[in-house]
Design an enzyme around this catalytic site. Structure first.
Site, PDB file in Angstrom:
ATOM      1  CG  ASP A  22     104.975  62.758  28.920  1.00 31.21           C
ATOM      2  OD1 ASP A  22     104.998  63.818  29.908  1.00 31.21           O
ATOM      3  OD2 ASP A  22     104.887  63.194  27.921  1.00 31.21           O
ATOM      4  N   GLY A 179     104.406  72.167  24.734  1.00 33.31           N
ATOM      5  CA  GLY A 179     104.578  71.715  23.150  1.00 33.31           C
ATOM      6  C   GLY A 179     105.280  72.774  22.460  1.00 33.31           C
ATOM      7  CD  GLU A 209     112.148  73.813  26.375  1.00 33.28           C
ATOM      8  OE1 GLU A 209     111.029  74.018  26.494  1.00 33.28           O
ATOM      9  OE2 GLU A 209     112.937  72.831  26.868  1.00 33.28           O
ATOM     10  CG  ASP A 302     112.337  69.389  30.919  1.00 34.51           C
ATOM     11  OD1 ASP A 302     110.989  69.539  31.184  1.00 34.51           O
ATOM     12  OD2 ASP A 302     112.708  69.743  29.992  1.00 34.51           O
TER      13      ASP A 302
HETATM   14 ZN   LIG Z   1     109.244  70.840  30.339  1.00 32.01          ZN
END
Ligand SMILES: [Zn+2]
Length: 367
Positions: A22, A179, A209, A302
């Site tokens: 996505d 998420g 992250e 990513d």
């Molecule tokens: Zn990712």
């Protein structure tokens, strides 16, 4: 020499382990699919929309960054739309020289218009299969597996892990959680990791992250993660000496390196989300230091749409800004191949039949 290498980068065989389905749509496809379902977009032509996505991702505002996914996810709510996006992703990756990829996405985000979870997985697989066949017809060999992601904050981890395992022989190669990292650690649903371990099912976890060492520790110990999504904040457990640049590793950093747990590093994305605090250029990104220290570093994209990136683009930046050589590019590619969620014999085939010959060819051209 550097320019010659830059010119050859598109031809190098590449392995991509961390790429969101996505987050990699073609802008024109977003326009057409959103038009078909009456979803309003912030732009009406592909170029303006592409710029809008990049700027929103670059803005430093998390709500604006997340808004970009509202649009791509709205576009991907029917079997045909999901299959189209998956097919185009495979074709775009193959055209960039990617020979093995894992496409991650969260099925639970694609049931807004009535698809069941199994239908979403089957639609993505149909698109992947079509893309692979089309790429092959055009002379490009690519293998692609699905990574099924559970969203951390919706608490459907067990259900999604069961879905992933149910489709393990039908295209799904691993499980991931994504998420909000902070506040939604792996211990939220510890039973999911036991289930996956008992199933001998590969797992990667976004960690290191948006949160630091605690998150990485839970991912590798409780989650038994085979790989870490990003993982760059493991640098917080590495002390660099001011005067001679020697490094002292803490216990967690040792653990991650000792076990060669692959870090799925995404330099351009990391700069946008400030995953490596204080780092503002690819030249300073910890990927180079982590690689020098012999962590199992892999290079990834990513979100190709939001970051306006590709594997070739990431490689070019590392060569031109961080001094990477063709040997460095080969290293991360081989590490990624050996860390792929396919079986060992399949990895060996990938290395022996596609990666090494591809590198030999380019090295020959550079001589
Ligand atoms: Zn990712």
């Amino acid at each position: 020499m550097t320019q010659a290498l830059l010119d050859e980068i598109p031809d190098l065989p590449k392995v991509l382990l961390h790429d969101h389905l996505d987050g990699g749509l073609r802008p024109q496809t977003v326009l057409e699919l959103c038009d078909a379902v009456g979803h309003e977009l912030p732009a009406t032509d592909a170029d303006t929309l592409a710029t809008w996505f990049r700027d929103a991702a670059d803005s430093g505002s998390l709500p604006r960054y997340l808004e970009t996914f509202d649009h791509t996810i709205a576009a991907m709510q029917t079997p045909d739309a999901l299959a189209r996006v998956a097919r185009e992703a495979v074709l775009d990756l193959a055209a960039d020289g990617v020979v093995y990829a894992e496409q991650r996405w969260a099925p639970e985000q694609h049931v807004q218009r009535g698809m069941s979870l199994p239908e979403t997985v089957e639609a993505v697989q149909a698109g992947i299969d079509a893309g692979i066949a089309e790429a092959a017809a055009a002379g490009r060999t690519i293998r692609v597996g699905q990574l099924v992601t559970a969203m951390r904050h919706t608490d459907r981890w067990v259900e999604i892990a069961e879905l992933a395992v149910a489709y393990r022989d039908a295209g799904v190669v691993g499980f991931d959680i994504a998420g909000p990292e902070d506040g939604f650690a792996p211990d939220r649903h510890a039973e999911v990791w036991r289930f996956l371990a008992e199933q001998n099912f590969p797992t990667t976890i976004h960690a290191g992250e948006a949160a630091g060492l605690d998150s990485i520790s839970q991912a590798v110990h409780l989650g038994q993660a085979d790989r870490l999504g990003h993982g760059v904040r493991i640098m917080e457990d590495v002390t660099l000496s001011e005067h001679d640049r020697t490094a002292t590793l803490g216990r967690l950093a040792h653990w991650v390196r000792d076990h060669q747990i692959a870090l799925e590093v995404c330099p351009v994305s990391n700069l946008q989300t400030n995953a490596a605090p204080g780092v503002t250029s690819v030249a300073d990104h910890p990927i180079t230091r982590l690689k020098e220290l012999d962590f199992a570093v892999t290079l990834n994209t990513d979100n190709r749409l939001m970051s306006r990136t590709s594997m070739s683009h990431e490689m070019r930046l590392l060569v031109s800004e961080a001094g990477w050589t063709i040997d460095d590019l080969a290293d991360v590619t081989l590490t990624a191949a050996w860390s792929a969620f396919c079986h060992h014999d399949e990895r060996r085939e990938l290395v022996d039949e596609l990666i090494l010959p591809g590198y030999q060819k380019v090295e020959g051209a550079l001589r």
